[in-house]
Design a protein around this motif. Structure first.
Motif, mmCIF file in Angstrom:
data_model
loop_
_atom_site.group_PDB
_atom_site.id
_atom_site.type_symbol
_atom_site.label_atom_id
_atom_site.label_comp_id
_atom_site.label_asym_id
_atom_site.label_seq_id
_atom_site.Cartn_x
_atom_site.Cartn_y
_atom_site.Cartn_z
ATOM 1 N N GLY A 182 2.317 5.559 7.775
ATOM 2 C CA GLY A 182 0.920 5.971 7.694
ATOM 3 C C GLY A 182 0.737 7.437 7.995
ATOM 4 N N THR A 190 -3.152 -0.277 12.108
ATOM 5 C CA THR A 190 -3.274 1.092 12.626
ATOM 6 C C THR A 190 -3.546 1.064 14.137
ATOM 7 O OG1 THR A 190 -5.614 1.080 12.055
ATOM 8 C CG2 THR A 190 -4.120 2.114 10.483
ATOM 9 N N LYS A 219 -3.738 4.928 -1.795
ATOM 10 C CA LYS A 219 -4.735 5.773 -1.146
ATOM 11 C C LYS A 219 -4.297 7.207 -1.397
ATOM 12 C CE LYS A 219 -6.108 3.062 2.903
ATOM 13 N NZ LYS A 219 -6.121 3.104 4.376
ATOM 14 N N ILE A 259 0.512 5.578 0.311
ATOM 15 C CA ILE A 259 -0.321 6.763 0.529
ATOM 16 C C ILE A 259 0.282 7.912 -0.268
ATOM 17 C CG2 ILE A 259 -0.806 8.568 2.238
ATOM 18 C CD1 ILE A 259 -1.290 6.310 4.264
ATOM 19 N N GLU A 296 -8.991 10.281 11.185
ATOM 20 C CA GLU A 296 -8.842 8.925 10.656
ATOM 21 C C GLU A 296 -7.383 8.475 10.647
ATOM 22 O OE1 GLU A 296 -10.373 9.243 6.695
ATOM 23 O OE2 GLU A 296 -12.421 9.719 7.361
ATOM 24 N N ARG A 297 -7.201 7.157 10.764
ATOM 25 C CA ARG A 297 -5.861 6.574 10.669
ATOM 26 C C ARG A 297 -5.756 5.827 9.340
ATOM 27 N NH1 ARG A 297 -4.927 3.789 16.595
ATOM 28 N NH2 ARG A 297 -5.607 5.574 17.820
ATOM 29 N N HIS A 298 -4.670 6.031 8.635
ATOM 30 C CA HIS A 298 -4.440 5.304 7.387
ATOM 31 C C HIS A 298 -3.012 4.773 7.390
ATOM 32 C CE1 HIS A 298 -8.174 6.717 5.479
ATOM 33 N NE2 HIS A 298 -7.942 7.853 6.108
ATOM 34 N N SER A 299 -2.858 3.501 7.088
ATOM 35 C CA SER A 299 -1.507 2.931 7.088
ATOM 36 C C SER A 299 -1.072 2.584 5.672
ATOM 37 C CB SER A 299 -1.481 1.663 7.948
ATOM 38 O OG SER A 299 -2.238 0.654 7.317
ATOM 39 N N GLU A 322 -7.924 4.372 -3.913
ATOM 40 C CA GLU A 322 -9.023 4.816 -3.071
ATOM 41 C C GLU A 322 -8.813 6.315 -2.888
ATOM 42 O OE1 GLU A 322 -11.097 3.567 1.156
ATOM 43 O OE2 GLU A 322 -9.264 2.560 0.532
ATOM 44 N N ASP A 350 0.839 -1.206 0.000
ATOM 45 C CA ASP A 350 0.000 0.000 0.000
ATOM 46 C C ASP A 350 0.873 1.255 0.000
ATOM 47 O OD1 ASP A 350 -2.101 -1.807 0.451
ATOM 48 O OD2 ASP A 350 -1.808 -1.662 2.633
ATOM 49 N N HIS A 373 -10.159 15.681 2.499
ATOM 50 C CA HIS A 373 -9.413 15.123 3.632
ATOM 51 C C HIS A 373 -8.101 15.891 3.736
ATOM 52 C CE1 HIS A 373 -12.159 11.763 3.797
ATOM 53 N NE2 HIS A 373 -11.480 11.226 4.799
#
Lengths: 671, 249
Positions: A204, A500, A61, A38, A216-219, A185, A36, A190
């Motif tokens: 993250g 996360t 993401k 970000i 929010e948490r995103h890893s 995604e 993944d 945001h």
């Protein structure tokens, strides 16, 4: 002082990138599905990176603070994009683009990065055309080029005056294709508020949903920051209202060094400010300098008469005008680089020759171009013995085709017709060459944390040439990062997904929430904009186009004082659990109040004049170049990379020594 | 000048919302409309009230984020501009100005004047692209000449900023100008031909799914469009759709 490792590959400059690509580790397609990434920011750099990474098979993401990636401020770039295609046959080459960019940057950029940029530039045009970007074409159906400041060839591709828009929409279409496939995604509305590090690596982010206020948490296995520049530290700039440095500053506070903050581009051709209520400044593309001649009256009597409305600029004869750029720089004339053009305008206005009520405006005049094009058209269309009116009419039609939207924009804002009377322009903050320090791989000093586009520092040195920002954004996103990030991620194929629910995420989230709680509960009396405007005034007056030791020291103290007052007196209405635009601004201005001080500190230690950074103490005292900026290569041929240590004033300086093996260091002469 | 503003206030998507009246004074004619709104908001913040939420970003008419419905017109009384480029010289001292969000079923209000335009995103995702990967191995940009007229026309269509004024102005809340512009851009270029049939079908289907209405040729969208996107694009989209229905794979 530690030595920064730029990780520039060995070997001749022409082969570095090719050899590098041949030797890096790759991630096989099956494994990419388990990794993944970000991407924060979806302008030209972030959008193109997200799309390409998703095409390669990674799970992406992507985050944008606007309601759509199509709104990113890359969209406002007008003039064009450079590429060493040599379609015009005027002697352009990869080397020449590389040379022009390094020279234009006043020898303060990293050679290897710039060469790579020049090398991939041609691919960008091919790629964009394949995506359906409607570049301007000539009657034979081939692509048209124009020339830009600081260079002697025509290598700028354009789509009317909306090149940034069309390139961004190209990247946006590529992004949409991957969103539809489920490989990206997309998180619109945001804002990233912190990066999360696990075992020293970026793993993250913490983001706020700007509609619901939810944290929010995103890893991910790697984080890419593509959040643009920090020009809004001046309050007034050509940046969008929402453009901010928060993502870049947060990663700086978590260990990413911040490089050359004092290198800021003040663009010469913007619409002058008209009052205190002004919220932003509007750029008039530099491409106008191709056809416009810049002047102020020669005589003070005429200046006064114009200011008081007793005389019109078109009433002044050629002899009564001072085309100061053509006078001072005969070789480049109106096409000198931006920093030189801006300072020359300031010099004339400081001497009292400004042509509007505030004394901060010069003319950009299209009369001779209209006449020239008119005559040309008369010949092409076979109109013999055309009258002056006919020639003007034909010439204006050409101008409209080339710059119609810019002229319309000017007329809407200023309420004057630029076809009939010269435009008034004045310099304004436009672009920041400084930014997060990155190595050749575009990785920051934090493993797994990348920074691309305007947000990083690497390619433009102390001054950026026109039409090079779009080139860099797309080069980073389409052609560089997708390779370099694979080399890092090759070690992560067995890591598995990142949780996360760890203490690192807990801590980062708490920090973010505490700050929001503070803003919501503080019982201050002054609005966020109140502080932002005060910061902007200090920055413009003391850390603007010309800087000196005394004022820089004052600026540091004043910014610190404004910051301290901000934390006591700021008032944020509304609540945290809803859309709250004041709260968003408060967080951004809090970061600008720190960045501004580091900016001034960086300008203070750099006791030389280079590119956009002009120190009044460092000028040529005699000879042909008298009064021009004086660079000091013996002591300052380095990148200042600042390490965060709490207060901005305590930041620690690390130097990356710049080596110039392929270009001889010379004084930049545009005379 | 001194003005009375009647502004739509709505706390959130589920709130009913209402018009609220405000006064602003000493407004300069050189201000932009949004700068006038800044003055109002500064006034509200200083008096402890919540400022009016509105979308805006570039403030030079290109990002398409601003979206107010002013005195019954999308982006206000001027032509060829977005709200951010509308200037107060278009108004007179003592005027009452009504400010509402863009209204359409497919644009639900988020707060005050801010609406949700993600329906536009989904239409673009349905087909607003050419399927070409970033390989760096595409053919040379000049290998395929494109007539200047086609390129210019494609550019005119591509100038759409995705603000949604066309939808807000249309009595049917139709998005056909928006969709037609994207379909046209690619239909006019050789690169867009390969996927032309699928593109137009998918985008139109998504447009209908989102709840946008149909076109009845009143032309309000073209009049209010800040970028002058022509109705011809709707005609071209319809032609493309008919063509697509005749194609069998």
């Amino acid at each position: 002082m530690s030595v920064l490792d730029s990780k520039v590959p060995k070997g001749p400059i022409k082969d570095k990138w090719t050899t590098y690509k041949d030797k890096i580790d790759l991630v096989n397609p099956a494994n990419k599905r388990h990794i993944d990434i970000i991407v924060v920011g979806t302008g030209l750099a972030g959008g193109s990176a997200a799309a390409t990474l998703a095409e390669l098979g990674y799970n992406v993401k992507a985050f944008a603070y606007q309601d759509s990636p199509r709104r990113a401020h890359s969209i406002a770039a007008q003039g064009g994009i450079n590429a060493a295609k040599n379609y015009m046959g005027d002697g352009d080459s990869t080397y020449r683009l590389f040379y022009d960019t390094v020279k234009g940057g006043d020898y303060r950029s990293r050679e290897a990065n710039v060469y790579r940029l020049a090398e991939v530039s041609a691919n960008i045009i091919d790629q964009c055309v394949a995506q359906g970007v409607p570049f301007a074409r000539d009657y034979g159906g081939l692509l048209d080029n124009r020339s830009f400041g600081g260079v002697l060839v025509s290598r700028t591709f354009y789509a009317k005056g909306q090149t940034g828009q069309q390139l961004l929409l190209g990247a946006y279409s590529a992004l949409n294709r991957q969103i539809a496939r489920g490989k990206i995604e997309m998180f619109n509305r945001h804002e990233m508020l912190d990066v999360v590090k696990v075992d020293g690596k970026a793993r993250g982010i913490i983001a706020r949903n700007l509609i619901t206020g939810e944290i929010e948490r995103h890893s991910a296995h790697a984080v890419v920051v593509a959040s643009g520049g920090y020009g809004n530290v001046y309050f007034l700039s050509t940046n969008a209202m929402g453009s901010n440095a928060t993502a870049a500053w947060k990663i700086h506070k978590k260990g990413a060094f911040f490089a050359n903050p004092c290198y800021t581009q003040i663009h010469p051709t913007c619409i002058p400010r008209s009052g205190d209520y002004q919220s932003k400044l509007t750029l008039m593309s530099e491409s106008l300098r191709n056809d416009g001649r810049i002047w102020v009256p020669k005589n003070m009597d005429d200046v006064m008469a114009i200011r008081e409305g007793r005389k019109k600029p078109i009433e002044l004869s050629e002899e009564e005008r001072d085309y100061y750029l053509e006078r001072r720089y005969p070789a480049f004339g109106n096409l000198v680089p931006r920093d030189v053009a801006s300072r020359a305008a300031k010099e004339r206005c400081d001497a009292g020759y400004g042509v509007n009520a505030t004394g901060e405006a010069v003319y950009l005049d299209f009369a001779s171009a209209i006449e020239r094009y008119g005559k040309e058209q008369a010949k092409i269309q076979g109109v013999s013995g055309a009258s002056k009116e006919k020639i003007t009419q034909l010439g204006e039609a050409v101008m409209e085709a080339k710059y119609g939207n810019l002229f319309q924009m000017y007329e809407k804002i200023v309420d004057e017709n630029p076809y009939k009377t010269p435009m008034m322009i004045y310099p304004a903050t436009h672009y920041t060459m400084g930014g997060v320090w990155v190595d050749y791989n575009l990785m920051t000093t934090v493993p797994g944390l990348y920074c691309i586009g305007e947000a990083n520092f690497s390619d433009h040195g102390a001054n950026r040439l026109g039409a090079s920002a779009l080139m860099q954004g797309l080069a980073d996103g389409y052609f560089v990062l997708p390779y370099t990030i694979g080399d890092y991620l090759a070690d992560d194929i067995r890591t598995g997904s990142i949780s996360t629910e760890t203490k690192e995420f807990d801590e980062a989230e708490k920090e973010v929430k505490d700050r929001i709680d503070f803003f919501m509960s503080n019982s201050g009396t002054k609005s966020v904009d109140h502080f932002h405007k005060r910061l902007g005034k200090v920055m413009w007056d003391k850390v603007g186009m010309a800087r000196n030791e005394k004022e820089l020291k004052e600026a540091m103290a004043e910014i610190k004082a404004i910051r301290e007052e901000f934390w006591k007196e700021v008032k944020v209405p509304g609540s945290a659990n809803e859309m709250n635009l004041e709260l968003e601004k408060a967080g951004r201005v809090a970061d600008f109040l720190e960045l501004g001080e580091l900016f001034a500190k960086d300008a203070l230690i750099r006791e030389e004049s280079c590119g956009g950074h002009f120190r009044e103490e460092s000028v040529e005292l005699e000879g042909e170049q008298k009064g021009e900026a004086k660079r000091n290569d013996t002591d300052y041929a380095f990148v200042s990379a600042w390490e965060y240590k709490g207060e901005p004033a305590d930041a620690v300086l690390h130097k990356e020594q710049l080596e110039f093996k392929d270009i001889e260091l010379k004084q930049r002469s545009y005379k | 000048m001194n003005l009375t503003l009647k502004i739509w206030r709505q706390k959130g998507p589920r709130d009913k919302g209402k018009m609220v009246e405000y006064k602003v004074s000493d407004i300069s004619e050189h201000m932009s409309f949004l700068e006038m709104m800044d003055v109002l908001n500064e006034q509200l913040v200083n008096s402890g009230e919540e400022p009016v939420a509105f979308d805006h970003d570039c403030r030079e008419g290109i990002c398409g984020m601003c979206s107010m419905y002013i005195n019954g017109e999308a982006h206000g009384p001027d032509r060829g501009v977005a709200t951010c480029q509308l200037h107060m010289r278009m108004f007179n001292d003592g005027d009452t100005i009504t400010i509402e969000p863009f209204r359409a079923k497919a644009f639900p209000v988020i707060k005050d004047l801010v609406v949700d335009r993600t329906s536009f995103e989904r239409i673009q995702q349905a087909g607003g692209y050419i399927s070409v990967n970033t390989s760096g191995n595409t053919q040379d940009a000049n290998a395929l000449p494109i007539s200047k007229h086609a390129a210019d026309e494609a550019m005119d269509a591509a100038a759409c900023i995705g603000c949604g004024a066309c939808v807000a102005s249309c009595k049917n809340s139709s998005a056909m100008l928006f969709v037609g512009a994207k379909v046209s851009q690619y239909a006019l270029l050789p690169q867009g031909q390969v996927e032309a049939a699928d593109r137009v079908k998918n985008m139109v289907t998504q447009m209908d799914l989102e709840g946008f209405g149909n076109c009845t040729n009143t032309g309000a969208c073209e009049v209010e469009c800040p970028k002058g996107i022509s109705l011809e694009n709707i005609a071209r989209m319809n032609r493309e759709l008919v063509k697509a229905s005749l194609v069998k794979f």
